[in-house]
Design a protein around this motif. Sequence first.
Motif, PDB file in Angstrom:
ATOM      1  N   ALA A 134       0.802  -1.227   0.000  1.00  0.00           N
ATOM      2  CA  ALA A 134       0.000   0.000   0.000  1.00  0.00           C
ATOM      3  C   ALA A 134       0.834   1.275   0.000  1.00  0.00           C
ATOM      4  N   SER A 135       2.060   1.214   0.468  1.00  0.00           N
ATOM      5  CA  SER A 135       2.859   2.423   0.649  1.00  0.00           C
ATOM      6  C   SER A 135       3.694   2.784  -0.571  1.00  0.00           C
ATOM      7  N   ASP A 136       3.637   4.055  -0.944  1.00  0.00           N
ATOM      8  CA  ASP A 136       4.578   4.641  -1.905  1.00  0.00           C
ATOM      9  C   ASP A 136       5.643   5.352  -1.069  1.00  0.00           C
ATOM     10  N   GLN A 137       6.464   4.588  -0.417  1.00  0.00           N
ATOM     11  CA  GLN A 137       7.392   5.087   0.597  1.00  0.00           C
ATOM     12  C   GLN A 137       8.137   6.341   0.159  1.00  0.00           C
ATOM     13  N   SER A 138       8.148   7.313   1.045  1.00  0.00           N
ATOM     14  CA  SER A 138       8.888   8.581   0.907  1.00  0.00           C
ATOM     15  C   SER A 138       8.258   9.552  -0.083  1.00  0.00           C
ATOM     16  N   ARG A 139       7.154   9.195  -0.690  1.00  0.00           N
ATOM     17  CA  ARG A 139       6.488  10.112  -1.622  1.00  0.00           C
ATOM     18  C   ARG A 139       5.427  10.912  -0.874  1.00  0.00           C
ATOM     19  N   PRO A 140       5.056  12.087  -1.386  1.00  0.00           N
ATOM     20  CA  PRO A 140       4.026  12.899  -0.722  1.00  0.00           C
ATOM     21  C   PRO A 140       2.703  12.129  -0.591  1.00  0.00           C
ATOM     22  N   LEU A 141       2.032  12.355   0.530  1.00  0.00           N
ATOM     23  CA  LEU A 141       0.761  11.704   0.839  1.00  0.00           C
ATOM     24  C   LEU A 141      -0.249  12.794   1.190  1.00  0.00           C
ATOM     25  N   ALA A 142      -1.377  12.810   0.493  1.00  0.00           N
ATOM     26  CA  ALA A 142      -2.395  13.841   0.709  1.00  0.00           C
ATOM     27  C   ALA A 142      -3.013  13.766   2.097  1.00  0.00           C
ATOM     28  N   SER A 143      -3.269  12.544   2.578  1.00  0.00           N
ATOM     29  CA  SER A 143      -3.865  12.387   3.908  1.00  0.00           C
ATOM     30  C   SER A 143      -3.693  10.948   4.372  1.00  0.00           C
ATOM     31  N   ARG A 144      -3.812  10.739   5.654  1.00  0.00           N
ATOM     32  CA  ARG A 144      -3.759   9.395   6.224  1.00  0.00           C
ATOM     33  C   ARG A 144      -4.885   8.530   5.638  1.00  0.00           C
ATOM     34  N   GLU A 145      -6.028   9.148   5.391  1.00  0.00           N
ATOM     35  CA  GLU A 145      -7.174   8.429   4.844  1.00  0.00           C
ATOM     36  C   GLU A 145      -6.853   7.818   3.473  1.00  0.00           C
ATOM     37  N   VAL A 146      -6.091   8.523   2.662  1.00  0.00           N
ATOM     38  CA  VAL A 146      -5.700   8.004   1.349  1.00  0.00           C
ATOM     39  C   VAL A 146      -4.874   6.725   1.516  1.00  0.00           C
ATOM     40  N   PHE A 147      -3.924   6.774   2.440  1.00  0.00           N
ATOM     41  CA  PHE A 147      -3.089   5.590   2.681  1.00  0.00           C
ATOM     42  C   PHE A 147      -3.936   4.427   3.205  1.00  0.00           C
ATOM     43  N   MET A 148      -4.826   4.698   4.158  1.00  0.00           N
ATOM     44  CA  MET A 148      -5.633   3.620   4.726  1.00  0.00           C
ATOM     45  C   MET A 148      -6.587   3.035   3.682  1.00  0.00           C
ATOM     46  N   ALA A 149      -7.081   3.866   2.759  1.00  0.00           N
ATOM     47  CA  ALA A 149      -7.930   3.354   1.681  1.00  0.00           C
ATOM     48  C   ALA A 149      -7.130   2.425   0.778  1.00  0.00           C
ATOM     49  N   ARG A 150      -5.892   2.780   0.494  1.00  0.00           N
ATOM     50  CA  ARG A 150      -5.024   1.902  -0.314  1.00  0.00           C
ATOM     51  C   ARG A 150      -4.760   0.593   0.424  1.00  0.00           C
ATOM     52  N   TYR A 151      -4.553   0.705   1.740  1.00  0.00           N
ATOM     53  CA  TYR A 151      -4.333  -0.488   2.547  1.00  0.00           C
ATOM     54  C   TYR A 151      -5.548  -1.420   2.460  1.00  0.00           C
ATOM     55  N   GLU A 152      -6.741  -0.864   2.601  1.00  0.00           N
ATOM     56  CA  GLU A 152      -7.956  -1.681   2.535  1.00  0.00           C
ATOM     57  C   GLU A 152      -8.131  -2.301   1.149  1.00  0.00           C
ATOM     58  N   GLU A 153      -7.774  -1.571   0.105  1.00  0.00           N
ATOM     59  CA  GLU A 153      -7.843  -2.091  -1.255  1.00  0.00           C
ATOM     60  C   GLU A 153      -6.912  -3.298  -1.427  1.00  0.00           C
ATOM     61  N   VAL A 154      -5.692  -3.187  -0.915  1.00  0.00           N
ATOM     62  CA  VAL A 154      -4.727  -4.295  -0.994  1.00  0.00           C
ATOM     63  C   VAL A 154      -5.207  -5.467  -0.142  1.00  0.00           C
ATOM     64  N   ASN A 155      -5.792  -5.175   1.007  1.00  0.00           N
ATOM     65  CA  ASN A 155      -6.320  -6.222   1.873  1.00  0.00           C
ATOM     66  C   ASN A 155      -7.393  -7.028   1.143  1.00  0.00           C
ATOM     67  N   ARG A 156      -8.269  -6.358   0.414  1.00  0.00           N
ATOM     68  CA  ARG A 156      -9.291  -7.063  -0.374  1.00  0.00           C
ATOM     69  C   ARG A 156      -8.642  -7.869  -1.512  1.00  0.00           C
ATOM     70  N   ARG A 157      -7.641  -7.291  -2.140  1.00  0.00           N
ATOM     71  CA  ARG A 157      -6.959  -7.954  -3.264  1.00  0.00           C
ATOM     72  C   ARG A 157      -6.372  -9.303  -2.860  1.00  0.00           C
ATOM     73  N   PHE A 158      -5.785  -9.359  -1.643  1.00  0.00           N
ATOM     74  CA  PHE A 158      -5.126 -10.589  -1.189  1.00  0.00           C
ATOM     75  C   PHE A 158      -5.940 -11.330  -0.131  1.00  0.00           C
ATOM     76  N   ALA A 159      -7.250 -11.070  -0.065  1.00  0.00           N
ATOM     77  CA  ALA A 159      -8.089 -11.638   0.993  1.00  0.00           C
ATOM     78  C   ALA A 159      -8.132 -13.158   0.971  1.00  0.00           C
ATOM     79  N   ASP A 160      -7.960 -13.753  -0.182  1.00  0.00           N
ATOM     80  CA  ASP A 160      -8.124 -15.205  -0.294  1.00  0.00           C
ATOM     81  C   ASP A 160      -6.832 -16.009  -0.191  1.00  0.00           C
ATOM     82  N   GLY A 161      -5.737 -15.369   0.160  1.00  0.00           N
ATOM     83  CA  GLY A 161      -4.512 -16.152   0.213  1.00  0.00           C
ATOM     84  C   GLY A 161      -3.359 -15.390   0.819  1.00  0.00           C
ATOM     85  N   PRO A 162      -2.174 -15.974   0.696  1.00  0.00           N
ATOM     86  CA  PRO A 162      -0.988 -15.322   1.243  1.00  0.00           C
ATOM     87  C   PRO A 162      -0.646 -14.043   0.477  1.00  0.00           C
ATOM     88  N   VAL A 163       0.087 -13.170   1.130  1.00  0.00           N
ATOM     89  CA  VAL A 163       0.514 -11.910   0.522  1.00  0.00           C
ATOM     90  C   VAL A 163       1.936 -12.121  -0.002  1.00  0.00           C
TER      91      VAL A 163
END
Length: 191
Positions: A116-145
């Motif tokens: 989920a992280s674009d490490q060291s790049r500008p981030l508009a808000s914490r909410e944007v990062f957490m939304a990306r995290y949730e998106e990745v969580n759904r993407r890998f919900a059925d198996g290992p990451v």
Amino acid sequence: MTDPFSLFDDWYGEARQSEINDSNAMALATADAQGRPSVRMVLLKGHGPDGFIFYTNFEGRKAAELLANPNAALLFHWKSLRRQIRIEGPVEPVDAATADAYFATRSRDSQLGAWASDQSRPLASREVFMARYEEVNRRFADGPVPRPPHWSGLRLVPRHIEFWQDREHRLHERRVFDRDGDGWAEGMLYP
């Protein structure tokens, strides 16, 4: 002569027992291609005679600096023990199998965060990062990451190691080891 890796293991073992938080925390100093320095804290995740390993996003600033100028310095500072260890040398990527094996030991949340992280790049808000995290969580919900292709480890191969021990009245003890062929030359420095 003492083997610097045995001495490191002794001091590190004591730190693991006495330090409350992150006894494996180390300052990593890098410089970009123009020689401009940068320093940040990272966590030691493996060590031995072949070097000191940490992991990162290869698209972030620290990896970019290390790929442009593959030399770095580490500093362990254990205030409660009144000790520090400085390590300098070239840096090289670890092999894919080593990175995969370590990535598999991380918590699932940390694995997802690496995606989920674009490490060291500008981030508009914490909410944007957490939304990306949730998106990745759904993407890998059925198996290992799996390990992201942009995430791996780096190994600092020591050429110089200094062990600093605080002493009363600033009469500190400084032992140094410099790579000498296949072995090490040992010496001392004035405090």
